[in-house]
Design an enzyme around this catalytic site. Sequence first.
Site, short mmCIF file in Angstrom:
data_model
loop_
_atom_site.label_atom_id
_atom_site.label_comp_id
_atom_site.label_asym_id
_atom_site.label_seq_id
_atom_site.Cartn_x
_atom_site.Cartn_y
_atom_site.Cartn_z
CG ASP A 393 -3.22 -3.94 -2.27
OD1 ASP A 393 -2.92 -3.18 -3.20
OD2 ASP A 393 -3.58 -3.55 -1.15
CG PHE A 499 -8.41 20.26 11.44
CD1 PHE A 499 -7.62 21.38 11.47
CD2 PHE A 499 -7.87 19.03 11.77
CE1 PHE A 499 -6.30 21.28 11.80
CE2 PHE A 499 -6.55 18.93 12.12
CZ PHE A 499 -5.76 20.06 12.14
CE LYS A 516 -5.34 14.86 0.88
NZ LYS A 516 -5.38 14.64 2.34
N GLY A 622 -2.13 0.50 -6.87
CA GLY A 622 -2.51 1.79 -7.43
C GLY A 622 -1.43 2.84 -7.27
CG ASN A 750 -8.17 -0.98 -3.28
OD1 ASN A 750 -8.20 -1.59 -2.22
ND2 ASN A 750 -7.06 -0.47 -3.76
#
Length: 1068
Positions: A393, A499, A516, A622, A750
Amino acid sequence: WGSRTLSRACAGEENWVDSRTIYVGHREPPPGAEAYILQRHPDNRIVSSKYTFWNFIPKNLFEQFRRIANFYFLIIFLVQLIIDTPTSPVTSGLPLFFVITVTAIKQGYEDWLRHKADNAMNQCPVHFIQHGKLVRKQSRRLRVGDIVMVKEDETFPCDLIFLSSSRADGTCHVTTASLDGESSHKTHYAVQDTKGFHTEEDIDGLHATIECEQPQPDLYKPLGSENLLLRGATLKNTEKIFGVAVYTGMETKMALNYQSKSQKRSAVEKSMNVFLIVYLCILVSKALINTVLKYVWQSEPFRDEPWYNQKTESERQRNLFLRAFTDFLAFMVLFNYIIPVSMYVTVEMQKFLGSYFITWDEEMFDEDSGEGPLVNTSDLNEELGQVEYVFTDKTGTLTENNMEFKECCIEGHVYVPHAVCNGQTQAPCAHMCMREREELFFRALCLCHTIQVKDDDDVDGPRKSPDSGKSCVYISSSPDEVALVEGVQRCVSGRVCPFKHLRFPLFTGEIYLFCKGADSSIFPRVIEGKVDQIRAREGLRTLCVAYKRLVPEEYESVCALLQAAKVALQDRERKLAEAYEHIEKDLILLGATAVEDRLQEKAADTIEALQKAGIKVWVLTGDKMETAAATCYACRLFRRSTQLLELTTKRIEEQSLHDVLFELSKTVLRLSADMQDYGLIIDGAALSLIMKPREDGSCGNYRELFLEICRNCSAVLCCRMAPLQKAQIVKLIKLSKEHPITLAIGDGANDVSMILEAHVGIGVIGKEGRQAARNSDYAVPKFKHLKKMLLVHGHLYYIRISELVQYFFYKNVCFIFPQFLYQFFCGFSQQTLYDTAYLTLYNISFTSLPILLYSLMEQHVSIDTLRRDPSLYRDIAKNALLRWRVFVYWTFLGVFDALVFFFGAYFMFENTTVTSNGQIFGNWTFGTLVFTVMVFTVTLKLALDTHYWTWINHFVIWGSLLFYVVFSLLWGGIIWPFLSYQRMYYVFIQLLSSGPAWLVIVLLITVSLLPDVLKKVVCRQLWPSATERAPQGTAEKTRLGLSHSDRGQSQERCVWVRCFSKFPFHFF
């Protein structure tokens, strides 16, 4: 409180199947409601153990005898009990009992640890709500429908529906590290109808039913995922919550995910099994030959019935075929020791003890994280020395996964926080006049995230904002999000306030949807915006931001559509995907962010060393192509001289896939002739087309073309890869016609699919949780540690276990072939050459310990040499030491030595008086002489093969020979009361009292070892391997210090001191 129902929060369809109805607090529905059907559910006991006190012996024996070698020796043992065989059943039964007992003790101890862990979990105290009060009981007594209170930092005792929280907004934060390895804080929401119930009395007055699906193991498709709290997760930054148990015990998602990983087998183990079959065929052949020759020899009456051994009438009338079959079985028993039953135990002990070299390696300990290497399975140690492909990866593996906000692009304008120009720091972009799009862009970044903000230093996983006015902790599920929020904080003047997690934020009376994501996900959904001006900067990770306005009616329909999809019991994933596809369209592009992920320390050096070792490195990520390619250049996977070949969607759109593949294939062949270094870049969409079956139902041609291109590439970059596509790539290479050994390394959830698919899976203990490390075979703190794990540990593991396997077969050929030859001199009467004690202890005691220590400690070259010269790894590639040529050499060496043992002793003492009183040797003395020469020869053969000597080697090798001599003196020098007859009495002492016997022993040992010594000397001079040509450290040592080689060996010696302090010597 009125009767309330939770069914609308947890079920979305009336025509559901496989569902269950739960009555909260075990309150039955009022009269007139639906019929009350009592459903039985398991209690909350967790059982991860394999055995119980009552079934351990039968179940363990059944599992052990499923192994073909154990079952074979069991059959031999039973044959010895049933028919008249030349050897005692003890000779087969005792080694088998030893193997079975050692394995059973090991497995029993492991299961006892599981029982202990289960009891600790099942007896953990849990707070129940009963009659409006808190009641404390053991976790195992919890039932479906019970209402439970969980406090901060406590683990959820079962799968719960989240009813209410101490927080006013009805939320709570949890970590699921024990479930999916993710250490991030996730937000869950209480059911809307019950989030106002804050006290025990309020909760106790709740009348409700829950309709939900039956248990299933998928962690990512739970019912009402925002309302379901899974067992094993931990409550964080929330004082307390109330929940109702829906799945308990072995029905919880954590328990349903206990299923073990598929068993991986190393190339050495496969070779060992093939060799075992060969020796089994040799055994059957020997038994058949001796059976036929016996009846040929007995065809003359005076040989079949000598005057001193007449047959009875019943023996004469016995069926000929039955007699022949019985004799065949007897010969099978006589020669069965050619199959080394103790080899399996020795191999298991070697793998188990050898794995500690990795965990104790101080050079692989990371001081920054406080983590060291982990060994989750020791069955693949030697496979580390056979790796041909490494699939890695990028983010968090090659890079640090430590993100820093570098710049953002809004409407084509680039903003750099605190940009430096001509030595002066420019004002942040916040001082510019913000237009509407810029304000929307920064609002989107401030709202589209999962960050929790807390003004407290004592929080799990703290991440402090360096620019805030006071200490401010950011906790997020991803380092990207923290970097983006901190970047916005530097760009926009003023302090960022805590937030709120608004799904559809409102301001100025309008409703906005912010989205996003990666450009490949955002661009197809965009109808307006400057798409062409959004480009990835070299080495930076980019995310695009888009939005659209929603009218109130559209907002209501969107909410209804999402809610219906989220609570669906059937096809929830498909309905959610359709809902998102309907909502996320007609977007307006605002801009993009760029985040830098720095390369890990020594990542480039590690990849360079792996390539020198003949290992092909592929990067599977990815990320988009430009970002991934820049990282590949930085880590020297691609060099400036490398010619890149692209197999991407953009190129396939211009040409057909067929044409692109054939063009690349021609290019590869042309470049191969020119010795050009080149690499391949492929994206996920192109891979899908290659893997997709063609109209005629075949996809082999495209795959073969793709594999042919990849074989001729020095490096391959696969970008825009989904997790399952990573596994597909690994599987494609693993199942190609060469069947190469593959290794996958990654740090995130992943990467688990490719880690499980590869022959060897390595997890990096990184910032994306521990799921990769938990599902891997080995785990390392940093990518750079892969270099030593393969080039040093893997190399030595393979050398050691290869010698172990070949040596075991060799010494057993030496052991049994004289027994085969002896039958030609005893009328094929199945007379044994060796005493029963020697037959039993040869593999267990006399020759087992030296090879075990050799297979743990041998260093044919120094550790420093292996680290300095990666090309030595090529010497052992493709199972070089267990090929047929090497196997045949060891077998013929064993046959030669056996011929020397037998005929050397036979011709030396034929018709010769060898004692002072004129007596000649009998058959037991002759057998003892052969056995003595054999034990010394096979032990000294191992001593000649040993390159790395320590006091432990000396103690074990010479101690084993001394033990044999002492045992033989005691065995034949004492009258043992428990023996009905003692045929070995005074035999060994009489043998040693003869001068010619000493001469024969020394002479035969020398003749046996001479050919192997000559072969090694000649081969080293004429055809030396790269390992033999490698310089062995410095030629001279300084008087005050050690060379690098000595330091490497000293390190291993220190490890062994620690090993022997942890494992007493009698363990062996």
